[in-house]
Design an enzyme around this catalytic site. Structure first.
Site, PDB file in Angstrom:
ATOM      1  N   GLY A   1       1.726  -2.640  -6.459  1.00 31.50           N
ATOM      2  CA  GLY A   1       1.051  -2.032  -5.318  1.00 31.50           C
ATOM      3  C   GLY A   1      -0.412  -1.715  -5.562  1.00 31.50           C
ATOM      4  N   GLN A   2      -1.001  -1.019  -4.596  1.00 32.52           N
ATOM      5  CA  GLN A   2      -2.433  -0.738  -4.617  1.00 32.52           C
ATOM      6  C   GLN A   2      -2.842   0.079  -5.841  1.00 32.52           C
ATOM      7  OE1 GLN A   2      -4.034   2.137  -1.781  1.00 32.52           O
ATOM      8  NE2 GLN A   2      -5.695   0.739  -1.271  1.00 32.52           N
TER       9      GLN A   2
ATOM     10  N   ASP B   1       8.371  -3.916 -10.912  1.00 32.17           N
ATOM     11  CA  ASP B   1       8.377  -3.917  -9.449  1.00 32.17           C
ATOM     12  C   ASP B   1       9.580  -4.730  -8.990  1.00 32.17           C
ATOM     13  OD1 ASP B   1       7.552  -3.856  -6.624  1.00 32.17           O
ATOM     14  OD2 ASP B   1       5.603  -3.271  -7.419  1.00 32.17           O
TER      15      ASP B   1
ATOM     16  N   TYR C   1       6.940   9.868   6.318  1.00 24.34           N
ATOM     17  CA  TYR C   1       6.229   9.744   5.045  1.00 24.34           C
ATOM     18  C   TYR C   1       5.913  11.128   4.488  1.00 24.34           C
ATOM     19  CZ  TYR C   1       2.418   8.599   1.795  1.00 24.34           C
ATOM     20  OH  TYR C   1       1.603   8.494   0.693  1.00 24.34           O
TER      21      TYR C   1
END
Length: 315
Positions: free
Chosen positions: A11-12, A34, A142
């Protein structure tokens, strides 16, 4: 930290964190993990890589044992806008995955870093100079998962003595990885569009101010916190951290210093605008500064200059 597992490494945050950890701790002491190698494969395969689904407890246990992991960075999450599309999956991944990691970290006595977010706050939170300890009643799934994660990590620290730590990240801006479904993603996408098209259509209102941070500072903050003396940590899960505050119009003006003909217009996404309006405009990160010496290196001017330089080189 001797043997480190970064899960959610594609991811980022993960891809850049893995690179920095391998520089500091050695390429064979950092396991990137991952669910697949679809993103940032070249970076992850530069060292040890394990394919792991965070919901697979058996595989987590096997990897922890195989590499004698003593520190875990948990970067698996469905982000804010994507979470609203799939709230049940968001809970399953963000909270269910964390519970699995908490369990195996207790078994192996491993320290656990789990990032939280400004999304953990809500409409009832003071929006300016938001305190470290304040009301947290988010209205997104979230945000609900992030508050739950903070509380779970606190509980496992108090109940089992587990070394849990975390940061409440603001919007993150990366020159190396593309946007990943977050409300603050405009602050990344705008740079790509400025270089490629000289124009950007923003999905937030021009005066939507939020806290932001350049990725090198975000990586430094995570590593510094995990290296901090635990005796000095009054808080653990999670510290407010920030480095700059701006809105789309202010960022546009900063980009125009380098690309004078750059223009911006607005096509408001009501879902992401509502999310942004429920988040802080500025954070008080004095606890992080006092307890473990947090001090960011980048502001809006230095971040903008570096973003444009890096992106132009990659073209």
């Amino acid at each position: 930290m001797k043997n480190i597992l970064v899960i959610g490494a594609a991811g980022q945050i993960g891809s850049e964190l893995v690179t920095e950890l391998r520089k500091q701790y050695g390429i064979n002491n950092v396991v990137a993990a991952d669910i697949n190698l679809s993103a940032n494969a070249e970076v992850l395969k530069a060292g040890i890589f394990e394919e792991i689904d965070i919901l697979d407890m058996v595989k987590l246990y096997e990897v922890m044992k195989k590499y004698q992991i003593d520190t875990v960075f948990n970067l698996v999450a469905l982000l804010s806008a994507k979470g609203e599309d799939e709230p049940f999956l968001s809970w399953k991944v963000n909270v269910g995955g964390l519970v699995n990691l908490l369990y195996v970290c207790v078994e192996f006595k491993a320290a656990l870093f789990t990032p939280s977010s400004i999304g953990a706050f809500g409409p009832g939170t003071p929006r300016d100079n938001t305190p470290q300890d304040t009301i947290q009643r988010p209205n997104t799934i979230y945000g609900v998962t992030k508050v739950s994660g903070e509380l779970l990590c606190d509980y496992y620290h108090k109940k089992f003595g587990l070394d849990t730590r975390g940061l409440r990240y603001p919007g993150l801006i990366s020159s190396l990885t593309p946007p990943g479904g977050g409300t603050t993603d405009y602050a990344v996408h705008i740079f790509y569009e400025a270089i490629e098209k000289g124009h950007y259509t923003c999905f937030l209102k021009s005066d939507t101010q939020m806290d932001m941070m350049y990725m090198p500072d975000a990586i430094d903050a995570a590593i510094q916190l995990m290296e901090a003396d635990p005796a000095k940590l009054k808080h653990r899960n999670a510290f407010n951290v920030t480095s700059m505050q701006f809105d789309p119009e202010k960022l546009c003006l900063e980009i125009k210093k380098h690309i004078p003909n750059f223009t911006i217009d607005y096509n408001i996404d009501p879902v992401r605008q509502a999310i942004a309006d429920s988040w802080p405009r500025s954070l008080d990160d004095s606890c992080a500064r006092e307890e473990w010496g947090w001090n960011p290196k980048y502001n809006i001017s230095s971040m903008t200059e570096d973003m444009l330089k890096v992106l132009r080189k990659s073209k």
